[in-house]
Design a protein around this motif. Structure first.
Motif, mmCIF file in Angstrom:
data_model
loop_
_atom_site.group_PDB
_atom_site.id
_atom_site.type_symbol
_atom_site.label_atom_id
_atom_site.label_comp_id
_atom_site.label_asym_id
_atom_site.label_seq_id
_atom_site.Cartn_x
_atom_site.Cartn_y
_atom_site.Cartn_z
ATOM 1 N N LYS A 165 72.960 38.685 41.706
ATOM 2 C CA LYS A 165 71.996 38.224 42.697
ATOM 3 C C LYS A 165 71.608 39.348 43.640
ATOM 4 N N PHE A 166 72.601 40.115 44.033
ATOM 5 C CA PHE A 166 72.401 41.203 44.979
ATOM 6 C C PHE A 166 71.444 42.240 44.394
ATOM 7 N N LEU A 167 71.721 42.594 43.145
ATOM 8 C CA LEU A 167 70.887 43.583 42.473
ATOM 9 C C LEU A 167 69.477 43.052 42.283
ATOM 10 N N ALA A 168 69.397 41.749 41.985
ATOM 11 C CA ALA A 168 68.079 41.167 41.763
ATOM 12 C C ALA A 168 67.252 41.206 43.034
ATOM 13 N N LYS A 169 67.898 40.911 44.157
ATOM 14 C CA LYS A 169 67.174 40.962 45.425
ATOM 15 C C LYS A 169 66.667 42.381 45.665
ATOM 16 N N MET A 170 67.510 43.350 45.348
ATOM 17 C CA MET A 170 67.140 44.730 45.584
ATOM 18 C C MET A 170 65.968 45.145 44.708
ATOM 19 N N GLN A 171 65.896 44.590 43.523
ATOM 20 C CA GLN A 171 64.882 45.016 42.562
ATOM 21 C C GLN A 171 63.707 44.056 42.498
ATOM 22 N N LEU A 172 63.538 43.247 43.539
ATOM 23 C CA LEU A 172 62.428 42.293 43.598
ATOM 24 C C LEU A 172 62.424 41.357 42.403
#
Lengths: 210, 389, 431, 124
Positions: free
Chosen positions: C105-112
């Motif tokens: 989730k964290f990475l997804a937020k970072m990568q839009l």
């Protein structure tokens, strides 16, 4: 508008500090001449026949220089804006290519195309030579064509003159069956490894169902 | 060649040469490694490399996994029917590959394109170049292990795909540029939408620069890697961004302006270092410049007018031949078309940038490290499907 | 146009939880309870103390705090509980699972992006479960010519070794599986197994890409072992003990990260390299060597190695917390006893865990988990912002820069000890 | 701390054993429920990017960075030796640090030489 562009130019000059980028329109004595191509006549969309009536001067000068050197070994096919085509015999192609590279500034081959003419029983191989080094000739393409017999298609390879023909000649070999003497690898390149048919770009090769 | 990181480059070359000269290519100590076709870092393409420890001492490209015989197919269809299948090799850049074809056919058949049509055609070409370059950049990011750089351009690419969708009716393979102009006029409100997208996009480009190009680790991995000198670049006949990264300011739009490109004021972006970083950075500069071009195109476009010349149903011209090129996302894209006076082309040869650039791959890979393989390979701006045709 | 899923909203999250609870209750009342009554109607029940042991009686015996709590209390003191449940395997695996979800989730937020969304209705919370089921049900392909015993044993050994590291971590005072006097050295000893396992596995799988990946793993883990050990040494110098609990106790008022920031940084970088995360994921560099030493893994073998990697990630983060972030120390936020003071009904006794609940321990566990998670997030961060590093740069970094940096901090630590700041009668030494 | 005996290390072994106990069933269950189709020998070939594998998977392969591994063998011992000194630092007299510094100096000299050698790729 122009100020913006200048700013942009400065920025591109500066941003990656150690990567020295130069914009082409930078005022410098060496690059001044490259402003010219903007007004250069495009090979416009007129008909072919009308174009060949009056050859443009610059291109005419190039071809004339070639004709002066080699005389009637060169058969000029057409001279159009930015495009020239000459037809030579296979035995002369190497010498003319070396002359084109060393004295005329054509330093690379853009493409090597083979065309099959079963009616004449010939295959025409055409090298489209371009120039990166000479700034006045960047848009010009010299088409150096030569013909060989279909039955025993053999031509001297230009790989020692233009390094860039390597893969194009290899492709022409497998697609049209023209053997390039002096080419290190006259081998299969794009076709499947188990290809066991005639070279596919010859006219008698038919796509199945057509 | 006054590169700033010249010492790094020299060191790398020296080290590479040291290794290469010790062995012949068929030494038993070498490990033969196949890269592709089923490799996360190859695409539809294969090259065999031989490794001595961490160094590549031999490389043999083997394309052809997606060879479709486009050139042969062209001989069986008439000039108009050829358009949809000709854009299959580069579906992301399909406007450019049909642009060049249309120019060649127009010259053979002898038609003039209306002025508004020329502008729209140039606009689709620029939009498609953005789409392609963003996709290429995304893959370059993931090849270097930078997953954010994979996601961001892939998402921003949708902007231009949306624009092209509203303009042409298709997301990727448009079949929109035809001999004689374009198929349709621009829709209502297209200009405002495009300007808005460009404004957003330019903001994003700055972010790309911050997260990707200015990243010290990326700099370490790409600077001084895979050095292609100006002389070698000219000799190998590479094109597009690879050539411009080596210090040759060559752009077909500038040196052979087609359509209305001689009315557009833009700069050819190039760098002199000729390493992987320059090859990755020049397309980025091109994208920035392309925004500029698109603004001018939208400004100067005539308000109304025909977008397509009247064309006979089955166009044919006199016997003859032509060679026309455009600047695509991967460099000069040329068509050599021979016509024998019938409605079908007698011979079509597509000279694509990918096929010309891949010649530099063995030249650059030999002597470099295995870890540099993806950064060198993909910086060559090589699209396997296009190279195979 | 494709319809895009909704963005994460906390309200939606809560609403979907309530929705799930509602369905569970509905099914229980409409289906499960009638079913139980129908069965009870026909099945004769046993007698207990002369009474019929109805389910109600049974349940009330279970919830009787005088019967249940002592058993639970006794069980929690055994080694088995420590190993299997709390500071041991289950706790580590749970944190690993949460880490995987949070990472996505964290990475997804970072990568839009959005990240996992569909499995489990609430923000894809069951994605991990779905992935686990998928991996279990996939065929395990052992390549021909592979060294089969090693090929099967290596993933198991990987998980077991990762679990063995967690045995040394003191989560709270007294809550540690193996409280060794040489704790920190034992950690390094166990971590030394990992390059061996990676190399063995890559050798066993009889393929070229794993082989190169295994060699890379060996070089990488070894290059970062020495800065790893040296950066921990400065914490040992200040604490004067090798015992991990001792080190955690030694930094009660002031955390060592205040005095040893360089060591903490070196330790962080080295731990990143130890767990093979971006930017040090070159043993698994997919664009160069397919998947590195994991190329020939399939199905559950891959799943186990991933599990081991995440447990290792937890272990290294926890050791970071113990060495530099004061272990379990933190302000007391838990009350002396749960619930209101005074006499309690049995139900309240049960709910407030009378006799088991210890405010100090609960506080320690809370702070330790919180800090560990912070460090884990810090370790996940580079994956979004950094490309992969090259092996020669990595070796150069490990052997030149990090070793020099850690020695600088060792000398700082020595100066602190001899300057009378730390040590037996130092001004900052606690107790 | 209590007297350090071998028994103190036993919980680590228990933990290791529990790791085994937890991991083995995962593989066994997977083996039970997953499909096993063995009719295709190509499937079991080692990965070679879609090509038939050429040459041995396990071959003589020397990375150029072998010297770093040799250095590790020496300096790992050194680093652990520093722990023995570091843990008892409080109970040692201050003069005991001087031989330690001398030891470090010698080690640094050796390490510098080794790093210098490892920079020269030609030697391996």
């Amino acid at each position: 508008m122009s100020q913006d562009q200048d700013n942009a130019a400065e920025k591109t000059n500066k941003k990656p500090e150690n990567s020295d980028i130069v914009n082409r329109t930078e005022p410098s004595a060496k690059l001044a001449s490259v402003q010219k191509p903007v007004t250069k006549p495009a090979p416009s969309t007129n008909t072919l026949t009308k174009k060949e009536a009056e050859p443009p001067a610059f291109e005419k000068a190039i071809v004339d220089k070639l004709v002066n050197e080699f005389g009637n070994k060169i058969n000029v096919i057409y001279i159009r804006p930015l495009r020239m085509k000459i037809m030579v015999e296979p035995r002369d192609v190497l010498a003319i290519a070396i002359f084109l590279r060393d004295n005329m500034g054509f330093d690379h081959a853009e493409s090597v195309a083979g065309t099959d003419y079963p009616k004449d029983n010939q295959i025409e191989v055409i090298y489209h030579l371009g120039s990166y080094g000479t700034e006045t000739m960047e848009g010009h393409i010299m088409a150096l064509a030569t013909r060989t017999s279909r039955n025993d298609a053999r031509l001297p390879s230009l790989i020692d003159v233009f390094r860039s023909v390597e893969y194009h000649e290899r492709e022409t070999f497998e697609m049209l069956g023209v053997y390039f003497e002096g080419h290190p690898r006259n081998e299969r390149f794009l076709l499947p490894e188990d290809w066991a048919d005639i070279p596919p770009l010859r006219r008698e090769f038919r796509i199945k169902g057509r | 060649m006054a590169g700033v990181h010249e010492s790094k480059v020299d060191e790398a070359i020296e080290m590479g040469m040291q290794v290469v000269k010790e062995y012949t290519a068929d030494d038993d100590r070498l490990m033969t490694l196949s890269v592709g076709p089923q490799h996360p870092g190859s695409g539809h393409f294969r090259f065999t490399i031989k490794l001595d420890g961490d160094y590549i001492v031999y490389c043999d490209p083997d394309p052809g996994y997606v060879h479709r015989g486009e050139e042969k197919m062209c001989e069986y269809r008439n000039f108009i029917q050829n358009i949809p299948h000709l854009e299959r090799p580069v579906i992301h850049d399909s406007a450019n590959i049909t642009y060049s074809y249309s120019l060649a056919v127009e010259q053979l058949v002898g038609i003039e394109v209306p002025r508004r049509g020329q502008f729209i055609r140039a606009l689709t070409s620029e939009l498609d170049r953005q789409v392609y370059t963003l996709y290429w950049l995304a893959i370059y990011g993931i090849f270097l292990g930078h997953s954010t750089m994979f996601m961001w351009p892939t998402a921003d690419r949708e902007l231009f795909i949306d624009l092209l969708d509203s303009l042409t009716g298709a997301r990727v393979t448009h079949a929109f540029n035809i001999p004689g102009g374009v198929r349709n006029d621009v829709p209502e409100g297209f200009k405002e939408k495009t300007l808005r997208h460009i404004a957003y996009y330019e903001k994003r480009l700055k972010e790309y620069e911050d997260i990707f190009y200015n990243n010290p680790l990326l700099r370490q991995r790409t600077e001084g890697v895979g050095l292609l000198t100006k002389e070698d670049a000219i000799k190998l006949g590479v094109t597009g961004s690879v050539l411009r990264a080596s210090g040759v300011p060559f752009d077909v739009r500038k040196s052979e302006p087609y359509d209305i490109y001689n009315e557009i004021d833009f700069k050819v972006q190039y760098m002199r270092t000729g390493d992987s970083f320059a090859r990755a950075y020049v397309p980025f500069l091109d994208m920035k410049e392309s925004c500029n071009i698109m603004r001018q195109l939208l400004d100067k476009m005539p308000e109304s007018g025909e977008v397509r010349a009247k064309l006979q149903p089955n166009p044919k011209g006199p016997a003859g031949e032509t060679y026309r090129r455009v600047e695509s996302g991967r460099g000069a894209l040329g068509y050599y078309i021979v016509s024998d006076g019938t409605p079908r082309p007698y011979r079509v040869k597509i000279s694509v940038g990918s096929f010309r650039n891949i010649l530099a791959l063995p030249h650059l890979l030999v002597g470099s490290k295995l870890a540099d393989m993806p950064s060198i390979y993909w910086a060559l701006n090589y699209w396997p499907v296009e190279a195979d045709r | 146009m494709a319809s895009y899923p909704q963005e994460f909203r906390f309200g939606n999250f809560i609403a979907s939880i309530i929705w799930l609870v509602f369905w569970v209750l509905l099914i229980v009342t409409l289906v499960a309870l009638p079913l139980i009554f129908i069965i009870l109607f026909y099945v004769p029940l046993p007698l207990a103390n002369g009474e019929v042991l109805t389910p109600y009686l049974f349940l009330s015996m279970v919830v009787d705090p005088t019967r249940t709590l002592p058993i639970l209390q006794f069980f929690m003191q055994t080694d088995l509980f420590k190993i299997a449940v709390f500071p041991g395997f289950t706790y580590a695996a749970l944190i690993a699972a949460v880490t995987i979800f949070v990472e996505r989730k964290f990475l997804a937020k970072m990568q839009l992006r959005i990240g996992p969304l569909y499995a489990g209705k609430i923000e894809g919370i069951f994605q991990l479960l779905a992935d686990g089921l998928k991996l279990v049900s996939k065929e395990i392909i052992v390549p021909s010519g592979a060294d089969k015993p090693i090929f099967w044993a290596a993933p198991i050994a990987f998980v077991a070794t990762a679990a063995a590291v967690t045995a040394l971590i003191p989560v709270a005072p007294g809550w540690v599986v193996a409280d060794l006097d040489v704790g920190i050295v034992a950690v390094f000893a166990i971590l030394g197994f990992f390059p061996l396992i990676a190399l063995l596995f890559s050798w066993a799988s009889n393929s070229k890409y794993p082989f190169i990946g295994g060699l890379r793993a060996l070089h990488q883990l070894i290059a970062f072992e020495i800065p790893f050990i040296l950066s921990a040494l400065s914490a040992v110098l200040l604490a004067g003990t090798l015992n991990l609990s001792g080190i955690a106790e030694a930094q009660q008022p002031y955390w060592f990260v205040l005095f040893l920031p360089i060591s903490a940084f070196v330790f962080y970088i080295s731990s990143l390299a130890e767990v093979e995360r971006v930017p040090f994921d070159l043993p698994e560099a997919e664009s160069e060597i397919v998947a590195g030493w994991l190329t020939e893994t399939s199905g559950m073998i891959y799943g186990l190695i991933q599990l081991g990697t995440y447990i290792k990630l937890y272990a290294l983060s926890a050791i970071f917390v113990v060495l530099f972030l004061g272990g379990w120390s933190g302000p007391q936020i838990f009350p002396q006893e749960l619930g209101p003071p005074g006499e309690k009904t049995p139900l309240e006794q049960m709910l407030t865990l009378e006799g088991i609940y210890n405010p100090g321990t609960a506080n320690a566990i809370f702070w330790f988990t919180l800090k560990t998670f912070g460090v884990i997030m810090l370790m996940l961060l580079p994956r979004g912002i950094s490309p992969r590093i090259r092996i020669d740069i990595l070796l150069h970094t490990g052997w030149y820069k990090l070793i020099v940096l850690s020695f600088i901090n060792i000398f700082i630590a020595l100066a602190l000890v001899y300057g009378g700041v730390f040590g037996p009668e130092g001004i900052l030494t606690s107790g | 701390m209590a007297e350090e005996t071998v028994l103190n290390f036993v919980p680590i072994l228990y933990m290791l054993g529990f790791g085994l106990v937890a991991a083995i069933p995962a593989l066994v269950i997977s083996r039970l429920i997953s499909p096993r189709r063995r009719f295709n020998p190509v499937k079991f070939l080692p990965m070679e990017c879609g090509q038939m594998p050429s040459g041995e998977g396990r071959s003589h392969f020397m990375m150029q960075y072998y010297s770093y591994i040799l250095m590790f063998v020496v300096f790992d011992v050194m680093a652990i030796f520093l722990y023995a000194w570091g843990a008892s630092l409080f109970s040692l007299p201050r003069a005991a640090t001087l031989p330690m510094m001398a030891f470090l100096g010698i080690m640094f000299a050796a390490m510098g030489y080794a790093l210098f050698l490892s920079g020269r790729k030609g030697i391996w």
